[in-house]
Write a protein that holds these residues in place. Structure first.
Motif, short mmCIF file in Angstrom:
data_model
loop_
_atom_site.label_atom_id
_atom_site.label_comp_id
_atom_site.label_asym_id
_atom_site.label_seq_id
_atom_site.Cartn_x
_atom_site.Cartn_y
_atom_site.Cartn_z
N HIS A 27 2.30 1.78 -3.40
CA HIS A 27 1.41 2.06 -4.28
C HIS A 27 1.13 3.61 -4.15
O HIS A 27 0.71 4.53 -5.04
CB HIS A 27 0.01 1.46 -4.18
CG HIS A 27 -0.90 1.82 -5.09
ND1 HIS A 27 -0.63 1.62 -6.68
CD2 HIS A 27 -2.20 2.31 -5.24
CE1 HIS A 27 -1.99 1.93 -7.11
NE2 HIS A 27 -2.70 2.49 -6.62
N GLU A 28 0.95 4.04 -2.91
CA GLU A 28 0.66 5.57 -2.37
C GLU A 28 1.99 6.40 -3.12
O GLU A 28 1.60 7.39 -3.44
CB GLU A 28 0.74 6.06 -0.86
CG GLU A 28 -0.36 5.50 -0.23
CD GLU A 28 -0.40 5.43 1.22
OE1 GLU A 28 0.58 6.34 1.69
OE2 GLU A 28 -1.13 4.90 2.08
N ASN A 29 3.17 5.98 -2.95
CA ASN A 29 4.28 6.74 -3.62
C ASN A 29 3.96 6.77 -4.99
O ASN A 29 4.31 7.99 -5.64
CB ASN A 29 5.64 6.14 -3.07
CG ASN A 29 5.74 6.21 -1.81
OD1 ASN A 29 5.37 7.32 -1.15
ND2 ASN A 29 6.52 5.46 -1.02
N LYS A 40 0.88 -1.25 0.04
CA LYS A 40 0.04 -0.05 -0.12
C LYS A 40 0.64 1.19 0.27
O LYS A 40 0.46 2.23 -0.60
CB LYS A 40 -0.89 -0.07 1.31
CG LYS A 40 -2.00 -1.02 1.15
CD LYS A 40 -2.93 -1.04 2.32
CE LYS A 40 -4.00 -2.12 1.93
NZ LYS A 40 -4.62 -2.09 3.40
N LYS A 41 2.02 1.20 0.75
CA LYS A 41 2.82 2.43 0.68
C LYS A 41 3.45 2.50 -0.66
O LYS A 41 3.74 3.81 -0.99
CB LYS A 41 3.85 2.21 1.94
CG LYS A 41 4.76 3.21 2.09
CD LYS A 41 4.06 4.50 2.74
CE LYS A 41 5.15 5.63 2.88
NZ LYS A 41 4.37 7.01 3.15
N ASP A 87 -6.59 12.33 -10.99
CA ASP A 87 -6.83 11.35 -10.02
C ASP A 87 -7.74 10.04 -10.54
O ASP A 87 -7.67 9.08 -10.15
CB ASP A 87 -7.60 12.17 -8.78
CG ASP A 87 -6.33 12.66 -8.10
OD1 ASP A 87 -5.35 12.51 -7.72
OD2 ASP A 87 -7.01 13.60 -7.28
N CYS A 134 1.20 6.66 -6.91
CA CYS A 134 0.19 7.46 -7.26
C CYS A 134 0.75 9.19 -6.99
O CYS A 134 0.42 9.85 -7.89
CB CYS A 134 -1.10 7.27 -6.11
SG CYS A 134 -1.82 6.02 -6.43
N LYS A 135 1.74 9.41 -5.99
CA LYS A 135 2.00 10.70 -5.91
C LYS A 135 2.86 10.94 -7.15
O LYS A 135 2.81 12.28 -7.72
CB LYS A 135 2.99 10.91 -4.69
CG LYS A 135 2.15 10.89 -3.29
CD LYS A 135 3.12 11.09 -2.18
CE LYS A 135 2.11 10.70 -0.86
NZ LYS A 135 3.17 10.67 0.33
#
Length: 164
Positions: A113-115, A110-111, A127, A117-118
């Protein structure tokens, strides 16, 4: 009257482009072959993406921006990004989003994937398009080994094929 007509429909196979010739990809390709998907592997690292590791599979040992010049894609195309390397995965994800692939998935926590997305937002990916990426990829089966992860990915892909 007095005429015979023969109609035969041909359904073009689903194209699956795997970015990253990692260990999981070997299992994933075997599942995909048995399901009659048309498979290509993109990985600029020739020591990973080789005929010995992926016999009979189209392998493109180039960076994604160059590799996509050699592959025709359309809305029947799926992208599975497996490298964890933004230099390889991110350009492939951007291409898949711009070209409206029906399935886009990327391996990682998840982390991670967050990075990811950023980074995609930083290059002006909307988005709503970023939300189309399955990340972390695969359905949650609880598996941890390479074949179990590959099974979760191919299961999600098959599920999305039938939603179309």
């Amino acid at each position: 009257e007095g005429t015979s007509i023969f109609v035969e429909n041909y359904i073009r196979p689903i194209k699956v482009i795997v970015v990253g010739a990692v260990h999981i990809a070997q299992y994933l390709v075997n599942f995909a072959k048995s399901l009659n998907f048309e498979i290509s592997i993109i990985d600029p690292r020739g020591y990973f993406a080789s005929e010995q590791r992926f016999p009979g599979i189209k392998i493109i040992n180039k960076w994604p921006k160059e590799a996509f010049k050699e592959i025709s894609t359309n809305s029947q195309t799926a992208l599975i990004a497996l490298t964890h390397d933004p230099k390889i995965d991110d350009p492939a994800l951007q291409y898949a989003i711009k070209n409206k692939f029906f399935y886009i998935g990327a391996l990682g926590s998840k982390k991670t994937h967050e990075n990811r997305c950023k980074r995609l937002k930083e290059v002006n990916i909307k988005d709503e398009d970023i939300k189309k990426i399955f990340g972390p990829i695969g359905i949650k089966l609880g598996g941890r080994s390479a074949p179990e992860i590959a099974l979760s990915i191919i299961s999600q892909l098959v599920s999305e094929v039938y939603k179309k």
